[in-house]
Design an enzyme around this catalytic site. Structure first.
Site, mmCIF file in Angstrom:
data_model
loop_
_atom_site.group_PDB
_atom_site.id
_atom_site.type_symbol
_atom_site.label_atom_id
_atom_site.label_comp_id
_atom_site.label_asym_id
_atom_site.label_seq_id
_atom_site.Cartn_x
_atom_site.Cartn_y
_atom_site.Cartn_z
ATOM 1 N N GLY A 110 0.776 -1.232 0.000
ATOM 2 C CA GLY A 110 0.000 0.000 0.000
ATOM 3 C C GLY A 110 0.802 1.272 0.000
ATOM 4 N N GLU B 27 4.411 -6.401 0.927
ATOM 5 C CA GLU B 27 3.800 -6.734 -0.364
ATOM 6 C C GLU B 27 3.687 -5.506 -1.274
ATOM 7 O OE1 GLU B 27 0.053 -8.380 0.764
ATOM 8 O OE2 GLU B 27 0.923 -10.197 1.624
ATOM 9 N N PRO B 28 4.799 -4.946 -1.727
ATOM 10 C CA PRO B 28 4.705 -3.827 -2.670
ATOM 11 C C PRO B 28 4.272 -4.307 -4.044
ATOM 12 C CG PRO B 28 6.981 -4.513 -2.433
ATOM 13 C CD PRO B 28 6.187 -5.333 -1.447
ATOM 14 N N ARG C 282 2.090 -1.681 -6.478
ATOM 15 C CA ARG C 282 2.111 -0.357 -7.103
ATOM 16 C C ARG C 282 3.484 0.301 -6.962
ATOM 17 N NH1 ARG C 282 -2.391 3.299 -6.691
ATOM 18 N NH2 ARG C 282 -3.094 2.027 -4.939
ATOM 19 N N ARG D 40 -9.208 4.390 -13.160
ATOM 20 C CA ARG D 40 -8.935 4.878 -11.811
ATOM 21 C C ARG D 40 -9.403 6.314 -11.588
ATOM 22 N NH1 ARG D 40 -4.569 5.676 -9.951
ATOM 23 N NH2 ARG D 40 -4.956 4.997 -7.799
ATOM 24 N N TYR E 239 -11.762 6.361 -8.506
ATOM 25 C CA TYR E 239 -11.160 6.846 -7.265
ATOM 26 C C TYR E 239 -10.893 8.347 -7.245
ATOM 27 C CZ TYR E 239 -9.757 1.888 -6.877
ATOM 28 O OH TYR E 239 -9.725 0.521 -6.832
ATOM 29 N N CYS F 199 -18.787 6.478 -24.605
ATOM 30 C CA CYS F 199 -20.092 7.134 -24.445
ATOM 31 C C CYS F 199 -20.410 7.261 -22.959
ATOM 32 C CB CYS F 199 -21.171 6.345 -25.180
ATOM 33 S SG CYS F 199 -20.932 6.310 -26.955
ATOM 34 N N GLU F 200 -19.691 8.144 -22.300
ATOM 35 C CA GLU F 200 -19.791 8.286 -20.845
ATOM 36 C C GLU F 200 -19.160 9.621 -20.469
ATOM 37 O OE1 GLU F 200 -20.721 7.565 -17.116
ATOM 38 O OE2 GLU F 200 -20.880 5.813 -18.437
#
Length: 463
Positions: free
Chosen positions: A278, A320-321, A323, A360, A364, A391-392
């Site tokens: 994280g 646990e890297p 990203r 993302r 987010y 189309c958004e």
């Protein structure tokens, strides 16, 4: 008009309050090394290069959009994490960030372990030759088939997440004549300062067993009661894109407190704790991530200090890297299709990708940087919103940034720090074809995940 209705006036789409965005950078042609991979620069013609290859050549040979991954940068970041933690700890690359057979081979060669959270990720790991003993399996709702496959494959650690899973796994291991090593994932009640959807250690969420409510202690009793399970330690993960180490300090203190309770109740000192991953990366120049050596020293000091206070032997630490390794190593290369100024608001720059290759921003409110990479420009900066072709109206890649005012159709722009989660979370919305992943190194480029084709879509649609 209903009071709940919003008038679609001229500022209906203006979600950017005055003064929200940063001032334009002093040099729009600069490529901040904080957010770009380590081999990115501009050549004498002003074209951005990576791994010794210019982006115009990449676009001509492989098309756009494309994820461009700097292999040397990936390997150097993997080595930095391995070297920072040394032989007294384990580094598991979090495969959910981005996984492919090439990535698995690089991890194996750089002596990192791997965690997976689905049968698909496990299949890729095994197909690429990762030793099963160096794999950990996560997940809050692992199926019987997944657990059977993991045990049969010889997966080194299974992180159990519920009472039901403990019983399922014990039965499966007993049938296969295996004593399966497990960690118990707990929620420690720490609020990480991150987006709600990627904060994972508060009480009201789906992961883990509560420390405060006693569920974690009961899970320990149940695992220790099964001869087919070997309890190796405790797992905690407090969230993602975190810069402040204070949350890890609180989490470690509470995990070590549980270890002391386990010793006092069961006479067992567990040999491992996993504090998850994280750690954040720089998506913009304003972000300030920590280096692996600093993180390793801080975590090791926290664990040693808390264990000494509890009169425990310090357990082996795991992290646990995901990203933090792959995120900065890649950028997404796009071609500009249209440039649409909205007087008094901003200019909309539409590219040939969008939320199908980077969800993302929509999911987010993630912030990204962007640069014109096919040339340099002396034009004035203009405030832009980089959007896709779907189309958004929420199809936004970069919400607010500055690009040169002479930007035009056919220019190449790139969004850095897209190595993590973008390809993993890519979709076929509007039946878009997922972009390829290109690995670049030492003047050569190769496809490690090919671009989807119309034939791929039709092959799955059996009619």
């Amino acid at each position: 008009m209903s009071r709940s209705a919003h008038p679609a006036g001229p500022r209906h789409g203006d979600v950017l309050p005055e003064g929200h965005y940063q001032a334009p950078p002093a040099d729009l042609n600069a490529l901040d090394p904080k957010v770009w991979s380590r081999t990115v620069s501009r050549n004498a013609e002003g074209v951005a290069t990576v791994g010794g290859i210019d982006v115009k050549r990449l676009a001509a040979e492989f098309g756009t959009p494309a994820y461009v991954l700097d292999e040397e940068d990936f390997r150097s970041r993997a080595r930095a994490w391995r070297d920072a933690f040394g032989t007294e700890a384990d580094v598991y690359y979090a495969g959910k960030a981005f996984l492919s057979k090439a990535i698995v081979r690089w991890l194996h060669e750089e002596d990192l372990n791997l965690d997976v959270c689905s049968v698909g990720e496990l299949a890729v790991a095994l197909a690429a030759g990762m030793p099963p003993a160096r794999i950990a399996l996560h997940g809050n709702n692992k199926s019987v088939d997944e657990l059977e496959h993991a045990v049969k494959s010889g997966v080194g650690r299974i992180v159990v997440d519920s009472y039901e899973e403990i019983e399922r796994l014990a039965a499966i291991a007993a049938r296969q004549g295996v004593r399966q090593q497990v960690l118990i994932r707990i929620t420690v009640g720490v609020e990480a300062h991150t987006h709600e959807f990627i904060a994972t250690a508060h009480e009201d969420q789906k992961f883990g067993l509560s420390l405060n409510g006693g569920s974690a202690a009961e899970a320990v009793r149940r695992v220790l009661g099964h001869a087919a399970l070997e309890l190796r330690g405790i797992h905690s993960h407090i969230g993602s894109q975190i810069f402040d180490m204070a949350g890890f300090e609180v989490a470690a203190r509470r995990v070590v407190g549980l270890l002391a309770e386990i010793r006092d109740e069961h006479g067992v000192e567990l040999p491992e704790i996993d504090l998850g991953g994280g750690l954040g990366i720089a998506y913009t120049s304003e972000d300030d991530p920590r280096e692996p050596a600093e993180i390793a020293a801080a975590l090791a000091d926290i664990v040693r200090r808390e264990c000494a206070a509890a009169q425990l032997n310090a357990p082996r630490l795991s992290v646990e890297p995901g990203r933090a390794i792959v995120g900065p190593t890649a950028f997404t290369l796009y071609e500009v299709g249209t440039v649409k100024p909205l007087e008094g608001l901003r200019t909309y720059v539409s590219v040939d990708g969008g939320m199908s290759d980077n969800i993302r921003t929509a999911l987010y409110d993630a912030e990204y940087s962007v640069a014109l990479v096919s040339r340099t420009s002396d034009a004035e900066p203009m405030l832009v919103r980089v959007v896709g072709k779907h189309c958004e109206s929420g199809d936004i890649v970069v919400r607010d940034a500055f690009l040169p005012a002479d930007l035009a159709a056919g220019d190449l722009i790139a969004v850095p720090a897209t190595g993590a989660y973008c390809r993993s979370m890519a979709s076929n919305y509007n039946h878009a074809l997922k972009p390829p992943v290109l690995a670049v190194k030492d003047g050569a480029a190769r496809v490690i995940v090919r671009r989807e084709t119309e034939e791929d879509l039709l092959r799955l649609d059996i009619g």
